[in-house]
Write a protein that holds these residues in place. Structure first.
Motif, mmCIF file in Angstrom:
data_model
loop_
_atom_site.group_PDB
_atom_site.id
_atom_site.type_symbol
_atom_site.label_atom_id
_atom_site.label_comp_id
_atom_site.label_asym_id
_atom_site.label_seq_id
_atom_site.Cartn_x
_atom_site.Cartn_y
_atom_site.Cartn_z
ATOM 1 N N UNK A 223 0.813 -1.215 0.000
ATOM 2 C CA UNK A 223 0.000 0.000 0.000
ATOM 3 C C UNK A 223 0.843 1.260 0.000
ATOM 4 N N UNK A 224 2.021 1.217 0.640
ATOM 5 C CA UNK A 224 2.897 2.397 0.575
ATOM 6 C C UNK A 224 3.277 2.691 -0.863
ATOM 7 N N UNK A 225 3.689 1.662 -1.595
ATOM 8 C CA UNK A 225 4.105 1.877 -2.973
ATOM 9 C C UNK A 225 2.914 2.258 -3.853
ATOM 10 N N UNK A 226 1.755 1.639 -3.620
ATOM 11 C CA UNK A 226 0.562 2.011 -4.385
ATOM 12 C C UNK A 226 0.182 3.460 -4.117
ATOM 13 N N UNK A 227 0.283 3.891 -2.861
ATOM 14 C CA UNK A 227 -0.015 5.278 -2.512
ATOM 15 C C UNK A 227 0.903 6.236 -3.269
ATOM 16 N N UNK A 274 8.470 -10.265 -3.443
ATOM 17 C CA UNK A 274 8.105 -10.602 -4.815
ATOM 18 C C UNK A 274 6.588 -10.558 -5.002
ATOM 19 N N UNK A 275 5.867 -10.979 -3.967
ATOM 20 C CA UNK A 275 4.411 -10.887 -4.065
ATOM 21 C C UNK A 275 3.976 -9.431 -4.139
ATOM 22 N N UNK A 276 4.590 -8.569 -3.345
ATOM 23 C CA UNK A 276 4.268 -7.138 -3.407
ATOM 24 C C UNK A 276 4.491 -6.612 -4.813
ATOM 25 N N UNK A 277 5.644 -6.926 -5.398
ATOM 26 C CA UNK A 277 5.944 -6.442 -6.746
ATOM 27 C C UNK A 277 4.971 -7.024 -7.766
ATOM 28 N N UNK A 278 4.617 -8.304 -7.594
ATOM 29 C CA UNK A 278 3.659 -8.920 -8.506
ATOM 30 C C UNK A 278 2.299 -8.263 -8.441
ATOM 31 N N UNK A 279 1.827 -7.957 -7.227
ATOM 32 C CA UNK A 279 0.526 -7.308 -7.087
ATOM 33 C C UNK A 279 0.554 -5.885 -7.644
ATOM 34 N N UNK A 280 1.672 -5.190 -7.435
ATOM 35 C CA UNK A 280 1.785 -3.845 -8.000
ATOM 36 C C UNK A 280 1.750 -3.886 -9.519
ATOM 37 N N UNK A 281 2.460 -4.853 -10.119
ATOM 38 C CA UNK A 281 2.488 -4.960 -11.574
ATOM 39 C C UNK A 281 1.105 -5.319 -12.108
ATOM 40 N N UNK A 282 0.439 -6.259 -11.460
ATOM 41 C CA UNK A 282 -0.887 -6.685 -11.935
ATOM 42 C C UNK A 282 -1.903 -5.547 -11.876
ATOM 43 N N UNK A 283 -1.762 -4.677 -10.888
ATOM 44 C CA UNK A 283 -2.734 -3.586 -10.713
ATOM 45 C C UNK A 283 -2.274 -2.284 -11.353
#
Length: 316
Positions: A223-227, A274-283
């Motif tokens: 969420x920090x990176x998405x923000x 890696x999951x964080x990066x994957x979710x960021x890429x997918x969204x």
């Protein structure tokens, strides 16, 4: 407590809160200002519904079919009062909490949100508001002299209209950073945010979630990176995503070099990152659309908000 003078809706979000939500509702019932009370139950399965039904304050309850998190629950409600209060189910506000927050927003017309003094049961200060670090992390401030960037969403009062115009609550965050993301958007809309140290709330931190757990770190890092991707200057957002990826790539080498015994904290485990990066890429397509929407609503540049947040005296 409702009536013609009701200016605020207090939204209490609960999930499996059987053991503590009653104390929260007791404290809300003791408020010196009239209010609408709305409890959002995130599909609790532990007897929370019975506690809510039996409480003397007879709260209005919105029961969600699934657990949508703190952010999702806040986004699910419809509020038509002048102010909206966010309150954790493990928080117990002092009787004059709402009064002091309402009065402060009356005194600061440009302020769109007011944060409280959140303290532990032993009186230790947990948060007086949120600051931004140089890498875009939101941090709880405990010094009254420190200027705030945002508010802690566990006990805050917002102008309903300003919140709605700024895009509301980011429901997909689920939990954590929904408050700092909201603060970013309110500031981009040329509002300020104030801290109200006299508005005191006891917070039994971690009663609903486990700080330090895998899910805690997953939500925080993602969420920090998405923000930042949604709200921050593009150079800041790109830098922090790249830094996160670079640290992730180097972690196996660092671990081998140090021969560290035992597992590292969750936020320094490669799998989680890696999951964080994957979710960021997918969204990412959705995030870029949201970024454009934030830009369209903004009245001042992202760079100005970022520079102000890094200065000794940011607005608010």
């Amino acid at each position: 407590m409702t009536g013609l003078l009701t200016r605020s809706t207090i939204v209490v979000v609960t999930w499996r809160g059987k053991d503590h939500v009653g104390a929260c509702l007791d404290a809300v019932a003791a408020q010196t200002r009239p209010h609408r009370l709305l409890v959002v139950d995130n599909a609790s399965d532990d007897g929370t519904a019975a506690v809510l039904a039996a409480h003397p304050s007879k709260p209005e309850v919105l029961r969600l079919p699934v657990n949508s998190g703190y952010a999702g629950a806040l986004a699910a409600v419809s509020v038509d009062t002048e102010f909206t209060a966010w309150l954790n189910d493990d928080a117990e506000p002092a009787p004059d909490w709402l009064e002091r927050l309402e009065d402060t927003l009356d005194q600061h017309e440009q302020a769109a949100a007011a944060g409280a003094r959140m303290v532990a049961p032993d009186g230790a200060v947990i948060s007086l508001g949120v600051g931004l670090t140089a890498d875009g992390h939101g941090v709880d401030l405990t010094d009254e002299a420190a200027p705030v960037f945002g508010f802690c969403g566990g006990a805050a009062l917002l102008r309903t209209g300003a919140l709605r115009r700024a895009g509301g609550v980011p429901a997909r965050f689920f939990c954590y950073y929904e408050d700092t993301d909201t603060a970013w958007r309110l500031r981009l809309a040329n509002h300020t945010i104030v801290s109200v140290p006299d508005a005191r709330v006891i917070h039994r931190h971690g009663a609903s979630t486990r700080p330090g757990s895998r899910r805690f770190h997953l939500w925080n890092e993602r969420n920090r990176l998405a923000m930042l991707l949604r709200c921050a200057p593009v150079a800041v957002a790109a830098r922090e995503v790249a830094r996160f990826a670079a640290i992730t790539a180097l972690l196996p080498l660092r671990r081998l070099a140090r021969h560290r015994a035992g597992p590292p904290p969750w936020n320094f485990r490669v799998g989680l990152r890696l999951r964080v990066l994957g979710e960021l890429l997918a969204s990412l397509p959705r995030t870029l659309r949201e970024r454009k929407a934030v830009t369209d609503l903004a009245e001042i540049p992202r760079s100005a908000v970022w520079r102000a947040s890094r200065s000794p005296n940011p607005p608010g």
